[in-house]
Design a protein around this motif. Structure first.
Motif, short mmCIF file in Angstrom:
data_model
loop_
_atom_site.label_atom_id
_atom_site.label_comp_id
_atom_site.label_asym_id
_atom_site.label_seq_id
_atom_site.Cartn_x
_atom_site.Cartn_y
_atom_site.Cartn_z
N SER A 18 30.99 -116.27 -29.75
CA SER A 18 29.80 -115.39 -29.75
C SER A 18 29.30 -115.06 -31.01
N ARG A 19 30.25 -114.53 -31.69
CA ARG A 19 29.90 -114.10 -33.08
C ARG A 19 28.93 -115.19 -33.91
N ALA A 20 29.40 -116.45 -33.85
CA ALA A 20 28.74 -117.65 -34.40
C ALA A 20 27.29 -117.66 -33.98
N LEU A 21 27.19 -117.62 -32.52
CA LEU A 21 25.74 -117.67 -31.70
C LEU A 21 24.95 -116.44 -32.38
N LEU A 22 25.60 -115.19 -32.53
CA LEU A 22 24.69 -114.06 -33.17
C LEU A 22 24.45 -114.00 -34.43
N SER A 23 25.15 -114.80 -35.29
CA SER A 23 24.81 -114.39 -36.68
C SER A 23 25.02 -115.82 -37.17
N THR A 24 24.12 -116.35 -38.38
CA THR A 24 24.36 -117.78 -38.96
C THR A 24 25.20 -117.51 -40.28
N ARG A 25 25.21 -116.22 -40.76
CA ARG A 25 25.83 -116.25 -41.93
C ARG A 25 27.25 -115.98 -42.32
N HIS A 26 27.98 -116.88 -41.71
CA HIS A 26 29.51 -117.05 -41.85
C HIS A 26 29.78 -118.26 -41.61
N PRO A 27 30.92 -118.85 -42.34
CA PRO A 27 31.42 -120.29 -42.09
C PRO A 27 32.12 -120.04 -40.77
N VAL A 28 32.14 -121.16 -39.94
CA VAL A 28 32.69 -121.16 -38.62
C VAL A 28 34.11 -121.69 -38.86
N LEU A 29 34.07 -123.03 -39.90
CA LEU A 29 35.44 -123.65 -39.90
C LEU A 29 35.36 -124.18 -41.38
N ALA A 30 36.67 -123.98 -41.85
CA ALA A 30 36.89 -124.54 -43.28
C ALA A 30 38.18 -125.45 -43.22
N HIS A 31 37.97 -126.42 -43.95
CA HIS A 31 39.12 -127.29 -44.10
C HIS A 31 39.78 -127.25 -45.50
N LEU A 32 40.71 -126.97 -45.51
CA LEU A 32 41.41 -126.58 -46.68
C LEU A 32 42.84 -127.46 -47.15
N ILE A 33 42.70 -127.77 -48.42
CA ILE A 33 43.50 -128.98 -48.85
C ILE A 33 44.58 -128.55 -49.83
N PRO A 34 45.91 -128.21 -49.29
CA PRO A 34 47.13 -127.91 -50.18
C PRO A 34 47.74 -128.70 -51.13
N MET A 35 47.63 -130.01 -50.57
CA MET A 35 47.99 -131.10 -51.52
C MET A 35 47.42 -132.18 -50.99
N ARG A 36 46.96 -133.32 -52.10
CA ARG A 36 46.43 -134.47 -51.86
C ARG A 36 47.50 -135.50 -51.57
N ARG A 37 48.74 -135.16 -51.62
CA ARG A 37 49.75 -136.40 -51.77
C ARG A 37 50.05 -136.48 -50.26
N CYS A 38 50.41 -137.80 -50.05
CA CYS A 38 50.57 -138.50 -48.59
C CYS A 38 51.82 -139.29 -48.58
N ASN A 39 52.65 -139.30 -47.73
CA ASN A 39 53.62 -140.09 -47.51
C ASN A 39 53.31 -141.64 -47.17
N LEU A 40 51.99 -141.83 -46.37
CA LEU A 40 51.47 -142.96 -45.83
C LEU A 40 50.45 -143.54 -46.88
N ALA A 41 49.90 -144.59 -46.46
CA ALA A 41 48.62 -145.06 -47.33
C ALA A 41 47.99 -145.84 -46.24
N CYS A 42 46.96 -145.25 -45.27
CA CYS A 42 46.44 -145.99 -44.21
C CYS A 42 45.12 -146.73 -44.87
N GLY A 43 44.98 -148.04 -44.30
CA GLY A 43 44.22 -148.81 -45.00
C GLY A 43 42.67 -148.59 -45.03
N TYR A 44 42.21 -147.45 -44.11
CA TYR A 44 40.75 -147.06 -44.16
C TYR A 44 40.56 -145.62 -44.73
N CYS A 45 41.80 -145.06 -45.43
CA CYS A 45 41.68 -143.94 -45.81
C CYS A 45 41.39 -143.70 -47.24
N ASN A 46 40.57 -142.71 -47.65
CA ASN A 46 40.13 -142.55 -49.24
C ASN A 46 40.48 -140.93 -49.39
#
Ligand code: SF4
Ligand code: SF4
Length: 338
Positions: A18-46
């Motif tokens: 409801s808040r997002a529909l009433l106002s356009t002036r705030h982020p709805v979703l943020a993706h936040l990266i705490p580390m780039r490291r991964c234990n896997l190495a999927c072939g399609y992933c960058n």
């Protein structure tokens, strides 16, 4: 997830929508990266490396506080593999302290009963695991056979919502594996979605007829809310461009491990401004900026955020993005690629 907690979460979500529909002036979703490291190495992933260190907790807390100050509704921790961060629980707790919904995207490898109970205590609300195939192969080890035990632990101990995402495209050998993954998710009472894997620049190669057929079958088994929100996928699966307004850099933010704001994981470098300096001037500019890559974009969560504002505020092509005259050429290149 306990029923009372589920109801509370749904009410909070409804409030945020409801808040997002009433106002356009705030982020709805943020993706936040705490580390780039991964234990896997999927072939399609960058989106991973095998060497980087975790971002220190005090730095992560400052970034979360800034997202709170911008009025962000949902923060999802992604990676790399965020479960490798030694202070992930504190990061989740900080998101909750700031009144935001806390989500996590993980490859599932590190879930044990003890670890799941700690995530319950930290206040995690959403988890998404993508499972790519039934048996591990050279493209992906995010495999049902390897992860089934972890899914059973989650089914027994998790007090947060679990969504299992199966995938089609991107070099995954047996598209029918997506059906096995979705069936197992339903058996364990998780929600399930299906994604089309993007190629190296976040855009799409058309699905084969067999892939398209399985894609539709898996979609029918899945979360009806997501299916309703993901109608763009039908165009994408057909190899057709989809007309929508991507609000990345504004309603959706991608914060890399260096603390810079990017449009998304597939368009890093734009606008490339430190989160701590990010202002409503930046927000407004990106909100109004047409993204050259939008017609063939496969990033589900950014599409879903875009729905909130698709009906309002038309966008313009600025100097920063690809010039409008090359848009058609870009789409043609992507759709005609092998
Ligand atoms: S698990 Fe996720 S981050 Fe790691 S390589 Fe695979 S897709 Fe990339
Ligand atoms: S359309 Fe938006 S989310 Fe999709 S690749 Fe482009 S900038 Fe990223």
């Amino acid at each position: 997830m306990r029923k009372s907690k589920f109801v509370k979460l749904k009410l909070r979500e409804a409030g945020f929508i409801s808040r997002a529909l009433l106002s356009t002036r705030h982020p709805v979703l943020a993706h936040l990266i705490p580390m780039r490291r991964c234990n896997l190495a999927c072939g399609y992933c960058n989106e991973y490396d095998h060497t980087s260190s975790p971002v220190p907790l005090d730095v992560m807390k400052r970034r979360i506080d800034k997202l709170g100050a911008l009025g962000t509704s949902i923060v999802t921790i992604a990676g790399g593999e965020p479960m490798m961060h030694p202070q992930l629980d504190d990061i989740i707790h900080q998101i909750r302290l700031r009144g935001m919904i806390a989500g996590l995207i993980s490859n599932g490898y590190y879930f044990t009963p003890e670890r799941i109970k700690r995530l319950n205590k930290a206040g995690l609300e959403y988890l998404q695991i993508s499972i790519d195939n039934v048996e591990p192969d050279e493209v992906s080890r995010k495999s049902l056979r390897v992860l089934d035990k972890k899914l059973r632990y989650l089914s027994e101990y998790a007090d947060f919502h679990v969504n299992i995402n199966s995938v089609i495209g991107g070099g995954i050998k047996n598209p029918e594996d997506a059906l096995s993954v979705a069936r197992r998710a339903v058996e364990l009472k998780f929600s399930t979605t299906v994604g089309v894997i993007h190629d190296g620049d976040g855009t799409l190669k058309p699905l084969s007829p067999k892939e398209k057929d399985i894609f539709q079958q898996v979609k029918k088994m899945g979360n009806k809310d997501h299916a309703r929100l993901n109608w763009f996928q039908d165009s994408i699966a057909e190899g057709k461009p989809y007309n929508w307004r991507c609000r990345a850099g504004a309603r959706y933010l991608y914060i890399c491990e260096d603390g810079l704001v990017h449009w998304c994981s597939q368009q890093k470098g734009y606008p490339g401004i430190p989160l701590q300096d990010y202002s409503m001037t930046d927000f407004d500019r990106e909100y109004k900026t047409e993204k050259w890559c939008a017609p063939t974009c496969t990033l589900q969560c950014v599409h879903q955020v875009g729905i909130l504002d698709n009906w309002r505020d038309p966008q313009q092509v600025p100097g920063l993005t690809k010039p409008e005259s090359s848009l058609k050429d870009t789409i043609h290149e992507v759709l005609s690629a092998d």
